[in-house]
Scaffold this active site. Structure first.
Site, PDB file in Angstrom:
ATOM      1  N   THR A  53       0.844  -1.197   0.000  1.00  0.00           N
ATOM      2  CA  THR A  53       0.000   0.000   0.000  1.00  0.00           C
ATOM      3  C   THR A  53       0.883   1.252   0.000  1.00  0.00           C
ATOM      4  OG1 THR A  53      -1.775  -1.156   1.132  1.00  0.00           O
ATOM      5  CG2 THR A  53      -1.790   1.251   1.291  1.00  0.00           C
ATOM      6  N   ASN A 110      -5.539 -10.188  -7.505  1.00  0.00           N
ATOM      7  CA  ASN A 110      -5.683 -10.815  -6.189  1.00  0.00           C
ATOM      8  C   ASN A 110      -6.976 -11.598  -6.037  1.00  0.00           C
ATOM      9  OD1 ASN A 110      -6.235  -7.876  -6.413  1.00  0.00           O
ATOM     10  ND2 ASN A 110      -7.366  -8.224  -4.518  1.00  0.00           N
ATOM     11  N   GLN A 161       0.759  -9.800  -5.707  1.00  0.00           N
ATOM     12  CA  GLN A 161       0.282 -11.188  -5.685  1.00  0.00           C
ATOM     13  C   GLN A 161       1.139 -12.093  -6.554  1.00  0.00           C
ATOM     14  OE1 GLN A 161      -1.909 -12.607  -3.771  1.00  0.00           O
ATOM     15  NE2 GLN A 161      -2.853 -10.796  -2.869  1.00  0.00           N
ATOM     16  N   SER A 221       5.253  -7.283  -1.135  1.00  0.00           N
ATOM     17  CA  SER A 221       4.784  -7.204   0.248  1.00  0.00           C
ATOM     18  C   SER A 221       5.162  -8.494   0.964  1.00  0.00           C
ATOM     19  CB  SER A 221       3.265  -7.022   0.234  1.00  0.00           C
ATOM     20  OG  SER A 221       2.772  -7.003   1.540  1.00  0.00           O
ATOM     21  N   ALA A 222       5.876  -8.363   2.093  1.00  0.00           N
ATOM     22  CA  ALA A 222       6.410  -9.561   2.773  1.00  0.00           C
ATOM     23  C   ALA A 222       5.305 -10.506   3.251  1.00  0.00           C
ATOM     24  CB  ALA A 222       7.283  -9.138   3.960  1.00  0.00           C
ATOM     25  N   HIS A 223       4.166  -9.941   3.705  1.00  0.00           N
ATOM     26  CA  HIS A 223       3.175 -10.839   4.317  1.00  0.00           C
ATOM     27  C   HIS A 223       2.415 -11.688   3.302  1.00  0.00           C
ATOM     28  CE1 HIS A 223      -0.899  -8.880   3.779  1.00  0.00           C
ATOM     29  NE2 HIS A 223      -0.152  -7.831   3.507  1.00  0.00           N
ATOM     30  N   THR A 260      12.850   5.532  10.391  1.00  0.00           N
ATOM     31  CA  THR A 260      13.798   4.509  10.826  1.00  0.00           C
ATOM     32  C   THR A 260      13.426   3.158  10.215  1.00  0.00           C
ATOM     33  OG1 THR A 260      14.164   5.702  12.871  1.00  0.00           O
ATOM     34  CG2 THR A 260      14.741   3.357  12.883  1.00  0.00           C
ATOM     35  N   CYS A 301      -9.192  -7.268   1.287  1.00  0.00           N
ATOM     36  CA  CYS A 301      -9.035  -5.862   1.657  1.00  0.00           C
ATOM     37  C   CYS A 301     -10.343  -5.109   1.507  1.00  0.00           C
ATOM     38  CB  CYS A 301      -7.968  -5.204   0.794  1.00  0.00           C
ATOM     39  SG  CYS A 301      -6.412  -6.058   0.874  1.00  0.00           S
TER      40      CYS A 301
HETATM   41  N1  PLP Z   1      -1.975  -4.934  -4.185  1.00  0.00           N
HETATM   42  C1  PLP Z   1      -2.523  -6.162  -4.226  1.00  0.00           C
HETATM   43  C2  PLP Z   1      -2.737  -6.819  -5.556  1.00  0.00           C
HETATM   44  C3  PLP Z   1      -2.880  -6.807  -3.046  1.00  0.00           C
HETATM   45  O1  PLP Z   1      -3.422  -8.033  -3.100  1.00  0.00           O
HETATM   46  C4  PLP Z   1      -2.659  -6.140  -1.803  1.00  0.00           C
HETATM   47  C5  PLP Z   1      -3.125  -6.759  -0.543  1.00  0.00           C
HETATM   48  O2  PLP Z   1      -4.054  -7.543  -0.491  1.00  0.00           O
HETATM   49  C6  PLP Z   1      -2.069  -4.873  -1.814  1.00  0.00           C
HETATM   50  C7  PLP Z   1      -1.736  -4.302  -3.027  1.00  0.00           C
HETATM   51  C8  PLP Z   1      -1.749  -4.152  -0.525  1.00  0.00           C
HETATM   52  O3  PLP Z   1      -0.660  -4.790   0.098  1.00  0.00           O
HETATM   53  P1  PLP Z   1      -0.215  -4.526   1.604  1.00  0.00           P
HETATM   54  O4  PLP Z   1      -1.080  -5.394   2.459  1.00  0.00           O
HETATM   55  O5  PLP Z   1       1.233  -4.944   1.638  1.00  0.00           O
HETATM   56  O6  PLP Z   1      -0.360  -3.079   1.888  1.00  0.00           O
END
Ligand code: PLP
Length: 382
Positions: A75, A154, A182, A202-204, A243, A328
């Site tokens: 994000t 996604n 994704q 995105s790490a998670h 930081t 989301c």
């Molecule tokens: N873009 C896509 C295609 C995603 O699937 C997501 C999260 O579901 C994001 C952006 C946002 O990622 P983050 O959770 O790292 O902010």
């Protein structure tokens, strides 16, 4: 099958891989230094860990280490990319092109930029969620500064022809941003082959920690200029002050490395199970798969189940963790904008579920989930 819930929502987030966690642990209490502290070894150790993670990530996507900026996730990376380009290039042009099926982060950032004078064009997609490159050719203009199109969706897993779309963008001297959140870890992401100027990780989403991510920003052919959106100590070459989250970045680096080395084997396994899952579901009447049949992430399955609301089905299956559309946006009581853009009716979109498998999924779990969902559909329909 045990009575503990089965996780089938790996596109929403993933558990931290224990191997990743182990690489992170020393950086909480032992090597806790601030990576910007230049005067002592605590700082140097932290800085070295950041340098290693930066080099690893750059290497994995075929970029240079100086082209990686650490952020708190996709994000933030997307906000920096889109707002940063608009701030830097708005005197050259104010036109941005994106697609109707992008993640809300891109779409909402575009709405914010519209408030600052940007003009946004939203490209249509076909029934499989694919963008016709001809529609980009038709809509691109001399004042188009940026094209923002994701690699893999996604909700449906549909994969775009990024190499083709970026070529059209570059022929117009515009910048190409690609949301690879994704895709990374589920398929090959090579920024040179795909002609990507900026992309995010995105790490998670790749078995790393929440709150860590990265933005790739090309430094040559073309050199992309960004204006910082976060001001402070001038970290990350002045592009993202704050930081650095050392344990998070170490986790991102190791998660990215495992993901890049292991995606192929996982993809073979997951696509086989996904096929079995879809066969079972589509054997029922009025159940159809959403997304591209040929160009789709191997782990993602989105199906519409005629006559049944996804919310009702989910409530009846508390031991299966899956979602309706995107995690989301699932707090919003709106049908998925992605499915609607693909031409589904409101009721078809409301009756869609997303199952996303991950490397910890098992054959038994997938089969059990398919049986439970099919049984429940039959009960609800009877
Ligand atoms: N873009 C896509 C295609 C995603 O699937 C997501 C999260 O579901 C994001 C952006 C946002 O990622 P983050 O959770 O790292 O902010």
């Amino acid at each position: 099958m045990s009575s503990s819930p089965i996780y089938l929502d790996y596109n929403a987030t993933t558990p931290v891989d224990v191997r990743v966690l182990e690489t992170m642990l020393p950086y909480f209490s032992q090597h806790f230094g601030n990576a910007s502290s230049r005067t002592h070894s605590f700082g140097w150790i932290a800085e070295q860990a950041i340098t290693d993670a930066r080099e690893k990530i750059a290497h994995l996507i075929n970029a240079e280490a100086q082209e990686i900026i650490f952020t708190s996730g996709s994000t933030e990376a997307i906000n920096l990319a889109l707002k940063g380009v608009f701030s830097a290039y708005h005197l050259k042009g104010k036109h941005i092109i994106t697609a109707k099926t992008e993640h809300k982060t891109v779409l909402d950032t575009c709405v914010a930029l519209k408030g600052l004078g940007a003009e946004i064009t939203y490209l249509d997609v076909d029934r499989e969620g694919i963008i016709d490159p001809e529609s980009l050719k038709k809509n691109i203009r001399p004042d188009t500064i940026l094209v923002a199109i994701m690699l893999a969706n996604n909700e449906t897993g549909t994969i775009q022809d990024i190499a083709n779309l970026s070529e059209i963008t570059h022929a117009n001297n515009s910048i190409f941003f690609c949301d690879t959140t994704q895709a990374f870890g589920k398929m090959k992401v090579d920024v040179q082959e795909l002609g990507i100027d900026m992309c995010c990780i995105s790490a998670h989403k790749i078995y790393g920690p929440k709150g860590a991510g990265a933005l790739f920003v090309r430094r040559k052919n073309p050199r992309v200029t960004l204006i910082s959106q976060m001001h402070g100590g001038g970290h990350e070459r002045g592009l993202r002050s704050g930081t650095l989250n050392v344990p998070g970045i170490v986790g991102l680096g190791s998660a990215a490395e495992f993901a890049a080395n292991e995606w192929w084997d996982n993809a073979q396994k997951l696509s086989t199970w996904r096929t079995k899952f879809e066969w079972k579901l589509t054997a029922l009447e009025n159940v159809f798969v959403n997304g591209s049949i040929r160009n789709r992430l191997p782990n993602t399955c989105n199906v519409s189940i005629g006559g049944i609301k996804a919310d009702t089905l989910i409530a009846k299956l508390p031991l299966l963790a899956f979602s309706t559309g995107s995690a989301c946006t699932s707090a919003l009581p709106e049908p998925s904008h992605v499915l609607k853009a693909m031409g589904l009716s409101e009721s078809e979109a409301y009756s869609s579920i997303r199952i996303s498998l991950g490397k910890d999924s098992t054959d038994d779990e997938v089969l059990h989930a398919a049986n439970e969902i099919c049984n429940q559909i039959e009960k609800l329909r009877s």
